[in-house]
Design an enzyme around this catalytic site. Structure first.
Site, mmCIF file in Angstrom:
data_model
loop_
_atom_site.group_PDB
_atom_site.id
_atom_site.type_symbol
_atom_site.label_atom_id
_atom_site.label_comp_id
_atom_site.label_asym_id
_atom_site.label_seq_id
_atom_site.Cartn_x
_atom_site.Cartn_y
_atom_site.Cartn_z
ATOM 1 N N ASP A 174 0.071 -24.160 4.766
ATOM 2 C CA ASP A 174 -0.276 -23.104 5.583
ATOM 3 C C ASP A 174 0.042 -22.179 6.555
ATOM 4 O O ASP A 174 1.697 -22.740 7.289
ATOM 5 C CB ASP A 174 -0.987 -23.573 7.131
ATOM 6 C CG ASP A 174 -2.107 -22.740 7.973
ATOM 7 O OD1 ASP A 174 -1.917 -21.230 7.369
ATOM 8 O OD2 ASP A 174 -3.102 -23.056 8.779
ATOM 9 N N SER A 232 -1.592 -3.139 0.571
ATOM 10 C CA SER A 232 -3.204 -3.360 -0.098
ATOM 11 C C SER A 232 -3.395 -1.278 -0.288
ATOM 12 O O SER A 232 -2.559 -0.572 0.851
ATOM 13 C CB SER A 232 -4.112 -3.649 0.788
ATOM 14 O OG SER A 232 -5.250 -3.128 -0.183
ATOM 15 N N TYR A 266 -8.552 -5.809 8.804
ATOM 16 C CA TYR A 266 -8.449 -5.613 7.271
ATOM 17 C C TYR A 266 -7.199 -4.916 7.212
ATOM 18 O O TYR A 266 -5.893 -4.399 7.187
ATOM 19 C CB TYR A 266 -9.006 -5.886 6.768
ATOM 20 C CG TYR A 266 -8.331 -5.669 5.244
ATOM 21 C CD1 TYR A 266 -7.712 -6.879 4.464
ATOM 22 C CD2 TYR A 266 -8.523 -4.918 4.689
ATOM 23 C CE1 TYR A 266 -7.225 -7.286 3.447
ATOM 24 C CE2 TYR A 266 -7.799 -5.060 2.771
ATOM 25 C CZ TYR A 266 -7.337 -5.747 2.624
ATOM 26 O OH TYR A 266 -6.455 -6.722 1.226
ATOM 27 N N LYS A 299 -2.701 -4.286 6.968
ATOM 28 C CA LYS A 299 -1.955 -3.930 5.687
ATOM 29 C C LYS A 299 -0.844 -2.885 6.371
ATOM 30 O O LYS A 299 0.533 -3.310 5.562
ATOM 31 C CB LYS A 299 -2.593 -4.058 5.049
ATOM 32 C CG LYS A 299 -3.259 -4.314 3.955
ATOM 33 C CD LYS A 299 -2.567 -5.662 3.594
ATOM 34 C CE LYS A 299 -3.289 -6.929 2.792
ATOM 35 N NZ LYS A 299 -2.542 -8.410 3.435
#
Length: 239
Positions: A42, A122, A135, A139
């Protein structure tokens, strides 16, 4: 990415939280004539990441490239984001990358040779997108970690770069599209279609498109490149 790098001649260590998926990819790599091992970990657990790299080095007889690819998406209006949601996405998308950078750099230093660290960012790390606020923030953070790590590890001959995909036709984007539909009332598929229509090259990105660029970052042609978070999106976000 694993298959492309195997075709390039690399032996591949695959780390995942799901054993079945990792083993399936490893089998495909072996069919290409390369060694491949798996390790269950993990990325939010720092010790797991260090153990994964130790296992890769011992099992494959070396360690040259680290790809911090693990990540999750979150579609949620800023007003509705919960503490638990923030904690989870930060652990995976930011801390997971940080632990990967630390562990890889330490291993390269122990081996006293150059290495390459490649992080998943991204287009949302260059532009913030509505409903993808946290999110996007993660990034942006990956870009910052990439820049700082590149500076701090350059004297060791370690390069650190990131790749910034756009609209990739994967399960993750199916989930994002469904979430937009649930929140906005848009038809399923409408959000995905809207973003794809904004791509200059006229099609969604494929995993192979991303893997081709990662191949460049992992290979010798990128030796003089470090600290960069390069957009590869077919012409959606421009910098």
């Amino acid at each position: 990415m694993a298959l492309r790098l195997a075709k390039d001649g690399a032996h591949i260590a695959i780390v995942d939280v799901e054993d079945e998926n990792a083993r399936a990819v490893a089998d495909e790599v072996r069919k290409l004539g390369r060694k491949s091992i798996t390790f269950n970990a993990d990325v939010t657990n720092r010790d797991d990441v260090y153990a994964a790299i130790d296992h890769a080095e011992k099992s494959l007889g070396g360690f040259d490239v680290m790809i911090n690819n693990a990540g999750i998406a979150q579609v949620q209006p800023i007003a509705d984001v919960t503490p638990d949601e923030v904690e989870q996405i930060l652990k995976v998308n930011v801390q997971g990358v940080l632990w990967g950078i630390q562990a890889a750099a330490k291993k390269f230093q122990e081996r006293k040779h150059k290495g390459k660290i490649i992080n998943a960012a991204s287009v949302a790390g260059h532009d913030g997108f509505a409903m993808l606020g946290v999110y996007s923030a993660t990034k942006f953070a990956v870009r910052a970690l990439t820049q700082v790590a590149a500076q701090e590890y350059a004297s060791d001959g370690i390069t650190v770069n990131a790749y910034c995909p756009g609209i990739v036709g994967t399960d993750m984007w199916e989930e994002i599209d469904q979430r937009f539909a649930d929140l906005t009332g848009a038809a399923v598929g409408a959000t995905y279609k809207k973003y794809v229509e904004g791509i200059a090259l006229g099609r969604a990105q494929t995993p192979e498109d991303v893997a081709a660029f990662v191949s460049f970052l992992a290979g010798p042609d990128s030796d003089y490149m470090t600290g960069q978070s390069s957009i590869i999106d077919g012409g959606l976000v421009y910098r």
